[in-house]
Design an enzyme around this catalytic site. Structure first.
Site, mmCIF file in Angstrom:
data_model
loop_
_atom_site.group_PDB
_atom_site.id
_atom_site.type_symbol
_atom_site.label_atom_id
_atom_site.label_comp_id
_atom_site.label_asym_id
_atom_site.label_seq_id
_atom_site.Cartn_x
_atom_site.Cartn_y
_atom_site.Cartn_z
ATOM 1 C CB CYS A 19 3.324 30.513 -17.465
ATOM 2 S SG CYS A 19 3.948 31.782 -16.381
ATOM 3 N NE ARG A 50 -4.133 6.140 -4.986
ATOM 4 C CZ ARG A 50 -3.814 6.946 -5.993
ATOM 5 N NH1 ARG A 50 -4.041 8.234 -5.883
ATOM 6 N NH2 ARG A 50 -3.289 6.462 -7.107
ATOM 7 N N PRO A 79 0.821 -1.209 0.000
ATOM 8 C CG PRO A 79 0.147 -0.913 2.207
ATOM 9 C CD PRO A 79 0.864 -1.874 1.306
HETATM 10 N N1 LLP Z 1 3.285 -1.522 -5.928
HETATM 11 C C1 LLP Z 1 3.609 -1.221 -7.198
HETATM 12 C C2 LLP Z 1 4.427 -2.155 -7.956
HETATM 13 C C3 LLP Z 1 3.187 -0.017 -7.766
HETATM 14 O O1 LLP Z 1 3.507 0.263 -9.021
HETATM 15 C C4 LLP Z 1 2.399 0.884 -7.003
HETATM 16 C C5 LLP Z 1 1.964 2.157 -7.550
HETATM 17 C C6 LLP Z 1 2.103 0.536 -5.674
HETATM 18 C C7 LLP Z 1 2.554 -0.680 -5.177
HETATM 19 C C8 LLP Z 1 1.317 1.428 -4.765
HETATM 20 O O2 LLP Z 1 0.030 1.633 -5.196
HETATM 21 P P1 LLP Z 1 -0.976 2.478 -4.276
HETATM 22 O O3 LLP Z 1 -1.295 1.664 -3.035
HETATM 23 O O4 LLP Z 1 -0.313 3.755 -3.933
HETATM 24 O O5 LLP Z 1 -2.171 2.695 -5.146
HETATM 25 N N2 LLP Z 1 0.908 8.785 -9.627
HETATM 26 C C9 LLP Z 1 -0.354 8.078 -9.627
HETATM 27 C C10 LLP Z 1 -0.232 6.734 -8.958
HETATM 28 C C11 LLP Z 1 0.778 5.844 -9.601
HETATM 29 C C12 LLP Z 1 0.876 4.520 -8.906
HETATM 30 C C13 LLP Z 1 2.060 3.787 -9.368
HETATM 31 N N3 LLP Z 1 2.269 2.543 -8.737
HETATM 32 C C14 LLP Z 1 -1.384 8.953 -8.913
HETATM 33 O O6 LLP Z 1 -1.058 10.058 -8.492
HETATM 34 O O7 LLP Z 1 -2.554 8.575 -8.830
#
Ligand code: LLP
Length: 465
Positions: A393, A325, A323
């Site tokens: 900008c 986010r 996790p």
């Molecule tokens: N594991 C792997 C291999 C990942 O690629 C990611 C996120 C995570 C775990 C964590 O996922 P989470 O629990 O955070 O959803 N910049 C984008 C999000 C990109 C996520 C990339 N990988 C945004 O701002 O929504």
């Protein structure tokens, strides 16, 4: 006595949070909050983890990222307990540090018993700076350079998550040079659509990440990994996507992965020790987003995996989840000072702030929704429809469109954007040579700087005349 006090404090921290959406009633005005660490005090000021955000803005200046340390710890504990309770043994949550990577966060997650997912030498360096136990770090990314691989091995990284054959070869070669046996998981694509926005869907067959089970490439890379001398194949990894609300996705992904494990057992007599299911649980940015009960979801995944493993007659693997986010998003809030207010009669209204896409590019990139509240007028009715825009900008520099703020919004007000703890600081830039804001942690009744505000001098630190 000291032990009892510490225990009570811990209990309070864990149980003071309600898991449901919060509606705050201030002088007869009903205000809805996306997370229960947000309240409004008697002055009509927005509070974060009980602290007055207007006072925090005065003390630290704006723009400023606030992070609620208590909430980060709480979120870590929810994962830790669920992993212990439903999987046990070595199973462990790994904090996906791409969501927010700065030294202090590695200390916090480590104290809370989580491992870490790192994706670059930069994240490894930051974790090392915090004294993180690298044996609990898993190194991802789809294109690790030789330098990354050598650096990670020299730091004693616990696991590589190898994306493809070329990378596997590079790990083998560099591990041989260093005379180490390196534990590796293989990243596979289970062919699952997570029903999220395209930029963050990663588990489909045509993904740039991993080797697809459907095309037979996953089997090929497994067979190949088993033949290598310095690579110790420890298991498999998949990550279907991010901001996922459909819990069924994890059940389907783990089913596919366990079937693959069983297939490899039958064909190559290989028993995978570890299965890493990636991250992705969604969070509430706005009131209409559902709240995900992490404990209940992990229980459901565990029940399903145990049943499937029994049905396939394979050993229960050590399970990891990653996790990002859901550990930090609702522990974050960004404060800005309102500047220009532009009314275009018959068209639209703009409220400009002293930050923008440089500190939060998520609306510009993904049109991500956010909740915005005027922190110093949090008890006022909101009838003024406007877009909250940054000071870069370009017209796409928008934090949120068509929101409602109090009618008397004016220069000097403090705007709070909620749920900014994930992928804001970590995706910030110096576009237009705007310095990045500081990260201020709030904890109990105190606050402290975890990342300093960038100065103008910092901006030219690497420039050569
Ligand atoms: N594991 C792997 C291999 C990942 O690629 C990611 C996120 C995570 C775990 C964590 O996922 P989470 O629990 O955070 O959803 N910049 C984008 C999000 C990109 C996520 C990339 N990988 C945004 O701002 O929504």
């Amino acid at each position: 006595m000291i032990f009892a006090a510490a225990f009570l404090k811990l209990l309070k921290l864990v149980y003071k949070r309600k898991e449901s959406p919060v509606r705050v009633n201030v002088r007869g005005v009903e205000i809805s909050m996306v997370c229960d660490n947000i309240t409004v005090n008697g002055k009509g000021h927005l509070c974060f983890d009980g602290q007055d955000t207007v006072e925090l803005a005065q003390k630290y200046g704006t723009p400023v990222y606030l992070m609620d340390e208590d909430r980060i710890r709480y979120n870590c504990r929810v994962y830790r307990r669920a992993m212990e309770k439903y999987f046990g043994g070595e199973s462990m949550a790994l904090y996906a540090s791409k969501a927010a990577s700065f030294a202090k966060i590695y200390s916090i997650v480590s104290e809370e018993g989580l491992g870490a997912d790192v994706v670059s030498s930069g994240e490894i360096y930051t974790a090392m700076a915090a004294g993180f136990d690298m044996s609990k770090a898993f190194f991802h990314s789809n294109n690790k350079t030789d330098e990354d691989i050598a650096y990670a091995i020299s730091c004693g990284i616990g696991f590589f998550v190898a994306d493809n054959v070329e990378e596997l070869n590079a790990i083998e070669r560099i591990a041989a040079q260093k005379n180490v046996k390196q534990k590796v998981l293989l990243r596979l694509t289970p062919g699952i659509d997570p029903h999220t926005y395209a930029a963050v869907a990663t588990g489909k067959v045509d993904s740039k990440f991993g080797s697809a089970i459907e095309t037979g490439q996953a089997e090929e890379i497994t067979k190949y990994a088993l033949s290598l001398e310095h690579v110790v194949l420890d298991g498999f990894h998949c990550h279907v996507g991010s901001q996922v609300f459909d819990s069924d996705v994890y059940l389907r992904a783990s089913d596919v992965m366990l079937e693959f494990i069983s297939d490899m057992k039958k064909k190559y007599n290989y028993s995978a020790k570890r299965l890493d299911l990636g991250g992705g649980y969604g969070v509430r940015y706005i009131e209409s987003h559902p709240h995900i009960d992490i404990d209940a979801n992990i229980k459901q995944v565990a029940d399903s995996i145990k049943a499937k493993a029994a049905q396939l007659n394979i050993e229960m693997p050590v399970i990891h989840m990653e996790p990002g986010r859901s550990i930090v998003a609702d522990a974050g809030m960004t404060l800005y000072t309102v500047g220009t207010i532009k009314k275009i009669p018959g068209y639209k209204n703009y409220v400009s702030i002293d930050g923008g896409m440089t500190d939060n590019p998520r609306f510009a990139l993904y049109r991500s929704p956010y909740t915005v509240i005027l922190a110093n007028k949090a008890d006022k009715p909101c009838d003024f429809e406007c877009s909250l825009v940054g000071r870069c900008c370009e017209s796409g520099d928008i934090i949120q469109e068509n929101i409602k703020l109090p009618d008397d919004v004016s220069r000097g007000d403090i705007a709070a954007v909620l749920t900014t703890g994930a992928y804001n600081y970590s995706m910030a830039s110096n576009y237009n040579r705007i310095p990045r804001p500081p990260i201020v942690m709030v904890r109990g009744n105190e606050s402290y700087v975890a990342v300093k505000r960038e100065s103008l001098a910092d901006l030219v630190a690497n420039d050569v005349l």
